[in-house]
Design a protein around this motif. Structure first.
Motif, PDB file in Angstrom:
ATOM      1  N   ASP A 184       7.522   2.985   2.796  1.00 61.47           N
ATOM      2  CA  ASP A 184       6.332   2.275   3.276  1.00 61.47           C
ATOM      3  C   ASP A 184       5.757   2.959   4.512  1.00 61.47           C
ATOM      4  O   ASP A 184       4.540   3.110   4.645  1.00 61.47           O
ATOM      5  CB  ASP A 184       6.678   0.819   3.616  1.00 61.47           C
ATOM      6  N   THR A 185       6.650   3.364   5.419  1.00 65.58           N
ATOM      7  CA  THR A 185       6.209   4.049   6.637  1.00 65.58           C
ATOM      8  C   THR A 185       5.479   5.338   6.299  1.00 65.58           C
ATOM      9  O   THR A 185       4.411   5.636   6.856  1.00 65.58           O
ATOM     10  CB  THR A 185       7.416   4.362   7.537  1.00 65.58           C
ATOM     11  N   ALA A 186       6.041   6.110   5.371  1.00 66.21           N
ATOM     12  CA  ALA A 186       5.413   7.369   4.965  1.00 66.21           C
ATOM     13  C   ALA A 186       4.051   7.111   4.329  1.00 66.21           C
ATOM     14  O   ALA A 186       3.066   7.801   4.631  1.00 66.21           O
ATOM     15  CB  ALA A 186       6.321   8.111   3.987  1.00 66.21           C
ATOM     16  N   ALA A 187       3.974   6.115   3.451  1.00 65.06           N
ATOM     17  CA  ALA A 187       2.703   5.800   2.788  1.00 65.06           C
ATOM     18  C   ALA A 187       1.651   5.381   3.806  1.00 65.06           C
ATOM     19  O   ALA A 187       0.483   5.787   3.710  1.00 65.06           O
ATOM     20  CB  ALA A 187       2.916   4.697   1.752  1.00 65.06           C
ATOM     21  N   GLY A 188       2.046   4.574   4.785  1.00 64.69           N
ATOM     22  CA  GLY A 188       1.105   4.141   5.810  1.00 64.69           C
ATOM     23  C   GLY A 188       0.603   5.300   6.649  1.00 64.69           C
ATOM     24  O   GLY A 188      -0.593   5.392   6.964  1.00 64.69           O
ATOM     25  N   ALA A 189       1.521   6.209   7.015  1.00 66.56           N
ATOM     26  CA  ALA A 189       1.129   7.360   7.830  1.00 66.56           C
ATOM     27  C   ALA A 189       0.197   8.290   7.056  1.00 66.56           C
ATOM     28  O   ALA A 189      -0.790   8.806   7.604  1.00 66.56           O
ATOM     29  CB  ALA A 189       2.378   8.123   8.271  1.00 66.56           C
ATOM     30  N   ILE A 190       0.483   8.492   5.774  1.00 68.33           N
ATOM     31  CA  ILE A 190      -0.363   9.347   4.945  1.00 68.33           C
ATOM     32  C   ILE A 190      -1.730   8.708   4.743  1.00 68.33           C
ATOM     33  O   ILE A 190      -2.771   9.368   4.854  1.00 68.33           O
ATOM     34  CB  ILE A 190       0.332   9.628   3.595  1.00 68.33           C
ATOM     35  N   ALA A 191      -1.759   7.402   4.454  1.00 66.76           N
ATOM     36  CA  ALA A 191      -3.034   6.703   4.273  1.00 66.76           C
ATOM     37  C   ALA A 191      -3.871   6.754   5.546  1.00 66.76           C
ATOM     38  O   ALA A 191      -5.083   6.967   5.498  1.00 66.76           O
ATOM     39  CB  ALA A 191      -2.782   5.255   3.856  1.00 66.76           C
ATOM     40  N   GLY A 192      -3.221   6.568   6.694  1.00 63.72           N
ATOM     41  CA  GLY A 192      -3.933   6.615   7.961  1.00 63.72           C
ATOM     42  C   GLY A 192      -4.528   7.987   8.232  1.00 63.72           C
ATOM     43  O   GLY A 192      -5.688   8.116   8.644  1.00 63.72           O
ATOM     44  N   ALA A 193      -3.738   9.027   7.990  1.00 65.18           N
ATOM     45  CA  ALA A 193      -4.216  10.389   8.236  1.00 65.18           C
ATOM     46  C   ALA A 193      -5.350  10.765   7.300  1.00 65.18           C
ATOM     47  O   ALA A 193      -6.238  11.555   7.659  1.00 65.18           O
ATOM     48  CB  ALA A 193      -3.056  11.374   8.097  1.00 65.18           C
ATOM     49  N   LEU A 194      -5.337  10.208   6.083  1.00 68.19           N
ATOM     50  CA  LEU A 194      -6.403  10.474   5.117  1.00 68.19           C
ATOM     51  C   LEU A 194      -7.624   9.573   5.320  1.00 68.19           C
ATOM     52  O   LEU A 194      -8.641   9.775   4.654  1.00 68.19           O
ATOM     53  CB  LEU A 194      -5.888  10.258   3.686  1.00 68.19           C
ATOM     54  N   GLN A 195      -7.506   8.571   6.214  1.00 66.87           N
ATOM     55  CA  GLN A 195      -8.568   7.561   6.354  1.00 66.87           C
ATOM     56  C   GLN A 195      -8.866   6.954   4.985  1.00 66.87           C
ATOM     57  O   GLN A 195     -10.025   6.844   4.554  1.00 66.87           O
ATOM     58  CB  GLN A 195      -9.828   8.185   6.944  1.00 66.87           C
ATOM     59  N   ALA A 196      -7.816   6.562   4.285  1.00 57.61           N
ATOM     60  CA  ALA A 196      -7.935   6.091   2.906  1.00 57.61           C
ATOM     61  C   ALA A 196      -8.743   4.803   2.816  1.00 57.61           C
ATOM     62  O   ALA A 196      -8.778   3.993   3.749  1.00 57.61           O
ATOM     63  CB  ALA A 196      -6.550   5.872   2.307  1.00 57.61           C
TER      64      ALA A 196
END
Length: 299
Positions: A184-196
Motif C-alpha cells: 500500500d505504501t509503495a502504491a501510494g508513493a507511486i500514485a503521488g509521484a505520478l499525480q495519478a
C-alpha cells in the motif's frame, strides 16, 4: 433477441460517459489479498486491467505478496522475529522477499495480463531507481520508506502502450542495499509521484465503515482523521487510510478503498454510478458529470 445480449449492450452504453471521462487518466491499482492466490480471480483482475487499457486509461499495477513470502520463509526454515507485532526483515529475509515479489508474484501477474490480451511488463522499485528508500524503523531491519521517486520509467512504459506491473522492492541509499516496502505504501508513493487521477486500494473488506458498521461511499480527509482519532477506524484500516491521506497530499485526485473480492470491483468503481468502495477526496470533480454520482466516479 437474447435478453442477455441486450443487457450486455445496455451496460456498455451506460458505461460510455465514464469511459470518456477517464480517457487518458492514470489509475494506480494496488493488487493483493486473497485474489492473488486464486487463478480465476487473477484472470478476472487481468481482464479488467486490459479493458482499462483498451478504453484509453493508463493502468499501473502495484502488488503485494505477503502470504507467498511467509510460505517460502517457512519452507526455507528462516525464523521470523517480531517487534511490536511487526515482522523484522533481516538481510537474509529480504533476499527471499525479492525472490518472491520480483520473481514469482510479479511474473504471474504479468503473464495473466498478457494471457488476457494485454501487453504487460514487470519491474520493481529497483529498476531505473524508481523507488529509493531508507529504513522506516531501524528495529524492523530492511523495511523501507520511500524518500525518492523516479517515475519517468512508468510514464515511458504506459505511453508506449505497455501496462507496468511493479513489485514493492526498492533500492537503498547505499550500494547493494535492498528494502521491502509495504504494498500500500509503495502504491501510494507511486500514485503521488505520478499525480495519478485515481489510486485504487483493493482489500479484503468492503471499505471504510462508520461507527454503526455501514460502509461510507464518500469521505473527506478531515473525516478520516477524526475517525482514526476516535477509534472508529482501527486495525489494518489505519495504514490504508493514512496511505490515502498522504497520496491526496501529494496530488492524487482521489483514492478508493474497495473490496477486491467483489467480481470486477475496479470496473464497478470506474464505470458505474454506484461505485464499489469508499472514495476519499478533498475536492469536488473538475466538471460535474451528468448522471454520475456526486463526488464519485467523476474526476
Amino acid at each position: 433477441m437474447n435478453r442477455d445480449f441486450v443487457t450486455t449492450a445496455s451496460t456498455l452504453a451506460e458505461a460510455l460517459p465514464y469511459m470518456q471521462r477517464y480517457a487518458g487518466a492514470v489509475v494506480v491499482v494496488k493488487f493483493g489479498g486473497n485474489a492473488m492466490g486464486d487463478d480465476a480471480a487473477m484472470a478476472e483482475f487481468a481482464r479488467d486491467i486490459v479493458l482499462m487499457k483498451q478504453v484509453g486509461i493508463h493502468p499501473v499495477v502495484v502488488h503485494g505478496g505477503g502470504p507467498m513470502i511467509n510460505d517460502l520463509l517457512d519452507r526455507l526454515g528462516i525464523e521470523s522475529r517480531f517487534v511490536r507485532g511487526k515482522r523484522v526483515t533481516t538481510k537474509e529475509a529480504v533476499q527471499v522477499v525479492e525472490m518472491v515479489l520480483s520473481g514469482l508474484v510479479n511474473k504471474r501477474i504479468v503473464q495473466a495480463i498478457n494471457d488476457a490480451g494485454g501487453r504487460a511488463i514487470g519491474i520493481s522499485g529497483k529498476d531505473d531507481d524508481l523507488m529509493v528508500c531508507e529504513a522506516d524503523d531501524p528495529e524492523l531491519g530492511f523495511v523501507g520508506r520511500p524518500v525518492e521517486m523516479n517515475v519517468q520509467i512508468i510514464r515511458d512504459l504506459y505511453t508506449a502502450g505497455l501496462i507496468p506491473v511493479i513489485a514493492p522492492v526498492a533500492t537503498g541509499m547505499a550500494d547493494n542495499e535492498t528494502f521491502n516496502v509495504n504494498g500500500d505504501t509503495a502504491a501510494g508513493a507511486i500514485a503521488g509521484a505520478l499525480q495519478a487521477d485515481r489510486l485504487l486500494l483493493l482489500t479484503d473488506v468492503a471499505g471504510v465503515k462508520d461507527g454503526s458498521g455501514q460502509v461510507l461511499t464518500q469521505i473527506h480527509p478531515d473525516q478520516i482523521r477524526t475517525m482514526i482519532a476516535d477509534g472508529t477506524i482501527a486495525g489494518g484500516m489505519i495504514p490504508k487510510t493514512e496511505t490515502a491521506l498522504k497520496a491526496l497530499e501529494e496530488g492524487v485526485r482521489a483514492v478508493v478503498i474497495l473490496d477486491g473480492r467483489v467480481p470486477h470491483a475496479t470496473m464497478l468503481e470506474l464505470f458505474t454510478e454506484q461505485g464499489a468502495g469508499s472514495l476519499i477526496r478533498s475536492t469536488e470533480p473538475r466538471v460535474k458529470p451528468h448522471g454520475l454520482r456526486q463526488g464519485g466516479s467523476g474526476l
